[in-house]
Write an enzyme that holds these catalytic residues in place. Structure first.
Site, PDB file in Angstrom:
ATOM      1  N   ARG A 273      -6.949   0.066  -7.236  1.00 47.72           N
ATOM      2  CA  ARG A 273      -7.131   1.198  -6.312  1.00 47.72           C
ATOM      3  C   ARG A 273      -7.254   2.487  -7.132  1.00 47.72           C
ATOM      4  O   ARG A 273      -6.289   2.893  -7.796  1.00 47.72           O
ATOM      5  CB  ARG A 273      -5.967   1.270  -5.311  1.00 47.72           C
TER       6      ARG A 273
ATOM      7  N   ASP B 279      -1.836  10.749  -2.447  1.00 45.29           N
ATOM      8  CA  ASP B 279      -2.157   9.702  -3.420  1.00 45.29           C
ATOM      9  C   ASP B 279      -2.376  10.266  -4.810  1.00 45.29           C
ATOM     10  O   ASP B 279      -2.209   9.574  -5.814  1.00 45.29           O
ATOM     11  CB  ASP B 279      -3.396   8.923  -2.984  1.00 45.29           C
TER      12      ASP B 279
ATOM     13  N   ARG C 280       0.846  -1.192   0.000  1.00 43.12           N
ATOM     14  CA  ARG C 280       0.000   0.000   0.000  1.00 43.12           C
ATOM     15  C   ARG C 280       0.882   1.242   0.000  1.00 43.12           C
ATOM     16  O   ARG C 280       2.091   1.152   0.159  1.00 43.12           O
ATOM     17  CB  ARG C 280      -0.941  -0.017   1.214  1.00 43.12           C
ATOM     18  N   GLY C 281       0.222   2.403  -0.165  1.00 42.50           N
ATOM     19  CA  GLY C 281       0.980   3.645  -0.335  1.00 42.50           C
ATOM     20  C   GLY C 281       1.161   3.838  -1.842  1.00 42.50           C
ATOM     21  O   GLY C 281       1.560   2.897  -2.541  1.00 42.50           O
TER      22      GLY C 281
HETATM   23  O1  MRU Z   1      -4.730   3.310   1.882  1.00 42.84           O
HETATM   24  P1  MRU Z   1      -3.244   3.480   1.921  1.00 42.84           P
HETATM   25  O2  MRU Z   1      -2.614   2.943   3.155  1.00 42.84           O
HETATM   26  O3  MRU Z   1      -2.574   3.002   0.654  1.00 42.84           O
HETATM   27  O4  MRU Z   1      -3.046   5.068   1.963  1.00 42.84           O
HETATM   28  C1  MRU Z   1      -1.752   5.578   1.915  1.00 42.84           C
HETATM   29  C2  MRU Z   1      -1.685   7.041   2.024  1.00 42.84           C
HETATM   30  O5  MRU Z   1      -2.674   7.728   2.141  1.00 42.84           O
HETATM   31  C3  MRU Z   1      -0.312   7.656   1.895  1.00 42.84           C
HETATM   32  O6  MRU Z   1      -0.222   8.816   2.656  1.00 42.84           O
HETATM   33  C4  MRU Z   1      -0.048   8.005   0.411  1.00 42.84           C
HETATM   34  O7  MRU Z   1      -0.285   6.907  -0.408  1.00 42.84           O
HETATM   35  C5  MRU Z   1       1.331   8.494   0.208  1.00 42.84           C
HETATM   36  S1  MRU Z   1       2.521   7.218   0.375  1.00 42.84           S
HETATM   37  C6  MRU Z   1       4.062   7.843   0.122  1.00 42.84           C
END
Ligand code: MRU
Length: 358
Positions: A97, A245, A55-56
């Site tokens: 996603r 994101d 994730r991220g």
């Molecule tokens: O749902 P997630 O855990 O993938 O969300 C991640 C985030 O909101 C992070 O802050 C974003 O992806 C930036 S990661 C460098």
């Protein structure tokens, strides 16, 4: 077919290519267990992205790049069959996603590489795509280190920094964006401590950022999401830095749900609020934040905690995974190309090497 990656095993990365397969540090199990999930086909990569094992935004993009490699390597015929499988896999991964634009960005770059070699044998295309995925992985780490340097320069010595969700090593191919800024500022003696908020519903702050801070040896305290206003009111937060994101062309930034609340509170209390993200997170085709698709996830993530129901049976929950912080609440966007300030349409265009008339 045996194909080997040219990636070094350090610095630490949650994504690695080993023994002809993609291995992902399973983030659903952290911090209790450090286990690696092996993916041998793109369907497994898509499932890992959907369930947040990886994730991220940048990490998802890099994992999807390796997913393309796994997709083409079992094709036997070159030409139409190979192209059809590539498209099928790209669509599968791209649908996992919707908010994280780095996913689409990586898949589009993968398609350019694929099209340049479309006439080659599946084995050759697989080799080329693997070399490209490795390069993307290495590039992400380099970019994040640059973001860290630029961000650290904004900090005065002794600051107490708050971060939301996890935008660290685990959310990227390595080093992180927001956490990279904190690490870089910490290494130059500028950070007194970090406030890590829990980040309901899936607790990326409590489980993942806290795990990273502990590994890095940076002093921090975990707080509930609802503590942020009171912390700021007491004057205990000097800076906020978060990841993103997707950033629209006007600087509006989508990030984990709750980020907008933190930004509004920061504005109320005069605390500078920074977004740290690579240029690959900036989607210039999306004019403003209202046009960013917001992922809605399973309501069970809100009604249940670690598989145990906490809300009454039969109720409804609404689970937006992200929110959008309007650009006027953002003090600066920290990228590998430098620190971008308002007006963002102009500074973003300049970061992409273009001039935009005001
Ligand atoms: O749902 P997630 O855990 O993938 O969300 C991640 C985030 O909101 C992070 O802050 C974003 O992806 C930036 S990661 C460098």
């Amino acid at each position: 077919m045996s194909i080997s990656s040219s990636l070094p095993s350090s610095p630490f990365s949650p994504i690695r290519w080993r023994d002809d397969r993609l291995e992902l540090l399973d983030q659903t199990r952290l911090p209790e267990m450090e286990t690696w999930l092996a993916c041998t086909d793109p369907e497994e990569v898509a499932a890992a992205i959907r369930c947040l094992a990886v994730r991220g935004a940048p990490a998802i993009g890099v994992a999807a790049a390796y997913g393309l490699v796994l997709g083409v390597r079992t094709v036997e015929e070159p030409g139409a069959a190979l192209a059809a499988r590539f498209s099928e896999v790209s669509e599968l991964l791209g649908g996992t996603r919707p908010t994280a634009v780095n996913l689409r960005w990586a898949l589009d770059r993968g398609r350019e590489v694929f099209e340049r070699h479309a006439g080659a044998s599946p084995a050759q295309v697989t080799r080329v795509l693997l070399a490209w995925a490795d390069a993307l992985h290495a590039e992400d780490v380099r970019v994040n280190q640059k973001i860290g340097e630029h961000g650290a320069a904004l900090f005065a010595p002794g600051v107490r920094v708050l971060t939301h969700c996890n935008a660290g090593t685990l959310a990227t191919a390595g080093y992180g964006t927001a956490v990279g800024v904190i690490q870089s500022a910490w290494e130059t003696g500028k950070v007194a401590m970090v406030w890590v908020d829990e980040t309901r519903p899936l607790l990326q702050g409590a489980r993942l950022t806290a795990w990273e801070m502990q590994r890095l040896g940076i002093p921090f305290k975990l707080v509930t999401d609802s503590s942020v206003g009171a912390l700021m009111k007491r004057g205990l937060v000097d800076r906020v830095v978060v990841g993103a994101d997707r950033i629209a062309a006007n600087g509006d930034a989508a990030n984990k749900i709750g980020t907008y609340t933190v930004a509004v509170l920061a504005h109320r209390h005069g605390v500078p609020f920074y977004v740290a993200a690579p240029l690959s997170t900036i989607d210039r085709a999306t004019p403003h934040g209202d046009a960013i698709p917001i992922e809605e996830r399973n309501p069970d993530e809100v009604t249940d905690v670690f598989g145990r129901r906490i809300a009454p049976a039969g109720i409804e929950a609404f689970n937006m995974a992200f929110d959008v912080t309007p650009h006027d609440l953002i003090a600066a966007i920290i990228t590998e190309a430098g620190v971008l300030e308002a007006p963002y349409e102009q500074s973003i265009a300049a970061a992409f090497g273009e001039e935009k008339k005001g």
